[in-house]
Enzyme design. Structure first.
Site, PDB file in Angstrom:
ATOM      1  N   GLY A 196       0.826  -1.197   0.000  1.00  0.00           N
ATOM      2  CA  GLY A 196       0.000   0.000   0.000  1.00  0.00           C
ATOM      3  C   GLY A 196       0.858   1.243   0.000  1.00  0.00           C
ATOM      4  N   HIS A 235      -0.485   2.088   9.590  1.00  0.00           N
ATOM      5  CA  HIS A 235       0.754   2.701   9.119  1.00  0.00           C
ATOM      6  C   HIS A 235       0.477   3.731   8.026  1.00  0.00           C
ATOM      7  CE1 HIS A 235       5.176   2.343   8.055  1.00  0.00           C
ATOM      8  NE2 HIS A 235       4.693   2.852   6.937  1.00  0.00           N
ATOM      9  N   GLU A 236      -0.326   3.339   7.023  1.00  0.00           N
ATOM     10  CA  GLU A 236      -0.568   4.230   5.889  1.00  0.00           C
ATOM     11  C   GLU A 236      -1.365   5.470   6.297  1.00  0.00           C
ATOM     12  OE1 GLU A 236       1.004   4.052   3.302  1.00  0.00           O
ATOM     13  OE2 GLU A 236       1.736   2.000   3.350  1.00  0.00           O
ATOM     14  N   HIS A 239       0.956   8.039   7.514  1.00  0.00           N
ATOM     15  CA  HIS A 239       1.523   8.854   6.430  1.00  0.00           C
ATOM     16  C   HIS A 239       0.515   9.893   5.945  1.00  0.00           C
ATOM     17  CE1 HIS A 239       5.233   6.707   6.141  1.00  0.00           C
ATOM     18  NE2 HIS A 239       4.683   5.566   5.759  1.00  0.00           N
ATOM     19  N   VAL A 262      10.239  14.080  15.118  1.00  0.00           N
ATOM     20  CA  VAL A 262       9.402  13.970  16.316  1.00  0.00           C
ATOM     21  C   VAL A 262      10.345  13.727  17.494  1.00  0.00           C
ATOM     22  CG1 VAL A 262       7.577  12.682  17.475  1.00  0.00           C
ATOM     23  CG2 VAL A 262       7.450  13.075  15.007  1.00  0.00           C
TER      24      VAL A 262
END
Length: 701
Positions: A196, A235-236, A239, A262
């Site tokens: 993905g 996870h995606e 982003h 971060v």
């Protein structure tokens, strides 16, 4: 190829297998972000400058927040709102396993919400060093209840398209406005090999492709998914909400120490295995956040408080229109505030998905595939079927009479109904063969016979196979598919033989001529020959050529191809598997790949005659080699003394040569035919004995 794969601007991609739970990941394919960023930045320096400016601002904001003690947010000392994001899943499918169920989508949303609200059970195994900063991100996801036009939806949009096999930006069909929805496209294959990818805010090349595209096997923990791969969406979405990989903007973890701007995610190389004890490789005595959702360690459990702040900042920024998603106005417009959600009317759909062929007397199992909501009642109509109607959800219907028939389904619930008709959906063919000879030959000279005998399928539109008199290997005619003018790659066209009884042939073989020439070496046109013993319901590939191997003449030709006699190739396909089959069909299937026209001629099925076809007293009758060039042998074995006469005829029936005549003794008799003196083409060798005639076909090259 169906089309050129779109180059993607600044994307993050998780490779297939990247969410498997094991310790050794040497075969792991990583994200292509850095490579694509460098390519885009080289072509668009202004994008690089803008990205670097925003990252510097984000890093400074993170530093100040860290100094102010944003860690306390995770302990409930500072309250922030819960951000609600409307979501739509676009299931791009071809009626295969990628057409995942509503339940699997809802399961994916459940996991997304657990991970973003620190409700995932595996937080209990977060290592002590990071327990204190593991954040409840306070973001929730809800399936949309109203589409962009205000119509009722369950947040799952199903689209039938071959794009499911490509999986790039061009596969992001029917995108809903990014200012109102998080678009998630689900496909069978992603062309880059990834699981993905998503665009960071403000980096999508256009608003219509902003969102996430992901493999169907990485959605949810049920059906085609599993709990480990399901975290790919977590996870995606990170982003999508402006999180980098924890090691920074790189495709490759575990290469160099880096950071994600971060403050509370330690400097790290990134991990592809779950090393929780000796991972202080970038800073001595400082553990790295191996369990972070933005790493590749496969034991992800958490986001940090700093990542939470960065995602909240993205949701309060106009970049990529993320700030409009969670507004009260938008939550009302997308229906996610409806409680309980509206019950939508279903959208009717059913399988088998495509037109199917069956033998008369066979049955078809139909499956309700209605979507947008659960149907509670079904009304089917089957022309030519027994029964002709049904109210079952998944009926089985028998078809006894040859013909072509439509099928209609009306699916209903308390909110309404919807109908779908598939025209010419069921093709019922005779259960007995049309041709019962010991050979079959077709050179396409007789147009009415072609129309009567052969089936031409053209499901994708555009050109179809048709008889042409502009080229032929034998005679002046052949079958042509004008692919030169085809603008859409991936179209499939079919040319199907009549039914043939092979019961009389012990070792059948099929020959045909084809002509083709590429326009360019990159052309990916493909021609296949397939066989069916059940009236075309199922097919088995017997021969295939594609690309440069499909050429019948070397080189390329940029103009439309019309072959000369010397530019035809011969294919000989041994089909002994189908010896004694009483009802055979063969199919030529051409898939367009951007090339040129293709021609088919001289389709012949032959072989030594079976014993049932030989006259009394004849033990064997063979012609070999077949096809022949210089000479052919005609071999006859007599069990007893008897009359024997052999004649060789051309395709018009004219006698070319004859052998034997009168009484012949028992035993083998071999006759030599000088084929070098004959024009290339189809001939027939007739054996006459005892008042009966048996025929073998001979091909002369």
């Amino acid at each position: 190829m169906k089309r050129t794969i779109t180059t993607m601007l600044l994307f993050t991609a998780l490779a297939t297998g990247s969410f498997a739970q094991h310790d050794n990941h040497s075969d792991h394919l990583l994200c292509g972000t850095d490579m694509m960023m460098q390519k885009v930045f080289a072509e668009h320096p202004e994008l690089k400058a803008d990205f670097e400016r925003r990252e510097a601002q984000a890093a400074e904001a993170d530093r100040l927040a860290f100094l102010e003690g944003y860690r306390d947010q995770s302990r409930g000392m500072m309250q922030t709102p819960i951000y609600t994001i409307p979501v739509v899943f676009h299931i791009i499918h071809d009626y295969g396993s990628e057409n995942i169920s509503d339940a699997q989508v809802r399961d994916a949303v459940r996991i997304m919400n657990e991970d973003y609200n620190k409700d995932n059970a595996d937080t209990s195994s977060i290592v002590p060093a990071f327990q204190g900063i593991a954040a409840d991100v306070q973001i929730q996801f809800k399936l949309a209840n109203l589409d962009p036009n205000g119509n009722c939806t369950n947040g799952i949009d199903r689209i039938v398209s071959d794009e499911t096999y490509i999986g790039d930006d061009g596969s992001k069909l029917n995108g809903w406005p990014r200012s109102k929805y998080l678009n998630i496209w689900v496909v069978k294959t992603i062309s880059s090999g990834a699981a993905g990818y998503a665009y960071l805010p403000g980096t999508a090349p256009s608003s219509g492709v902003d969102g996430i595209i992901i493999l169907s096997t990485y959605v949810g923990s049920i059906g085609t998914g599993n709990y480990t791969t399901a975290r790919a969406l977590t996870h995606e979405i990170g982003h999508f909400l402006n999180l980098l990989h924890v090691w920074g903007s790189s495709n490759n973890p575990n290469v160099a120490c880096g950071n994600d701007n971060v403050s509370d995610t330690p400097l790290t190389k990134g991990w592809t295995n779950c090393n929780l004890t000796t991972n202080d490789v970038c800073t001595n005595n400082v553990e790295e956040n191996v369990q972070n959702f933005m790493d590749y360690a496969y034991c992800y459990r958490m986001f940090t408080t700093g990542q939470k702040t960065r995602m909240h900042n993205a949701l309060n920024s106009g970049m990529g229109q993320r700030s409009s998603l969670w507004t009260t106005t938008n939550l009302n417009a997308t229906g996610v505030n409806n409680s309980p959600p509206n019950t939508c009317a279903p959208k009717a759909d059913f399988g088998p998905a495509y037109s199917i062929s069956i033998c008369a007397g066979s049955s078809v199992n139909f499956t309700d595939l209605s979507w947008n909501s659960d149907a509670t009642a079904w009304s089917w109509s089957f022309s030519g079927g027994t029964p002709s109607t049904s109210t079952l959800q998944n009926p089985t219907i028998q078809y006894n009479t040859p013909g072509i028939y439509d099928v209609t389904l009306t699916a209903s619930n308390t909110s309404g109904s919807n109908s779908k008709t598939r025209t010419a959906h069921i093709v019922v063919l005779p259960a007995t063969a049309t041709y019962n000879n010991t050979f079959y030959s077709e050179s396409f000279e007789n147009s009415s016979q072609v129309t009567t005998d052969w089936i031409i399928n053209n499901p994708g539109g555009g050109s179809a196979f048709q008889q042409t008199s502009t080229a032929g290997y034998t005679g002046v005619a052949s079958m042509k598919l004008n692919n030169y003018t085809t603008t859409t790659d991936g179209l499939v066209d079919e040319l199907i033989t009549p039914s043939i009884n092979l019961s009389a042939i012990n070792s059948p073989s099929l020959t045909f001529r084809w002509a083709y020439r590429q326009t360019a070496t990159a052309d990916a046109d493909k021609l296949r020959l397939l066989a069916s013993t059940d009236c075309g319901r199922t097919w088995v590939q017997r021969w295939v050529k594609s690309g440069v191997n499909l050429n019948s003449v070397t080189g390329t030709q940029t103009s439309a191809f019309t072959p000369s006699t010397a530019q035809w190739a011969l294919a000989t396909v041994i089909v002994t598997t189908y010896a004694n089959e009483p009802n055979m069909r063969f199919k030529f299937e051409f898939t367009s790949g951007g090339g040129n026209s293709v021609y088919i001629d001289d389709v012949n099925i032959t072989g030594p005659a079976g014993l049932a076809d030989l006259t009394n007293g004849i033990e064997q009758f063979m012609v070999f080699p077949n096809p022949a060039t210089e000479q052919a042998t005609i071999s006859v074995t007599l069990a007893e003394k008897q009359d024997l006469e052999l004649q060789v005829l051309d395709i018009t029936g004219r006698v070319i040569n004859s052998f034997g005549g009168g009484l012949q003794p028992a035993g083998s008799h071999n006759y030599q035919l000088n084929t070098a003196a004959l024009p290339a083409g189809i001939y027939f060798v007739q054996l006459q004995s005892g008042g009966k005639t048996t025929t073998q076909k001979l091909i002369v090259q």
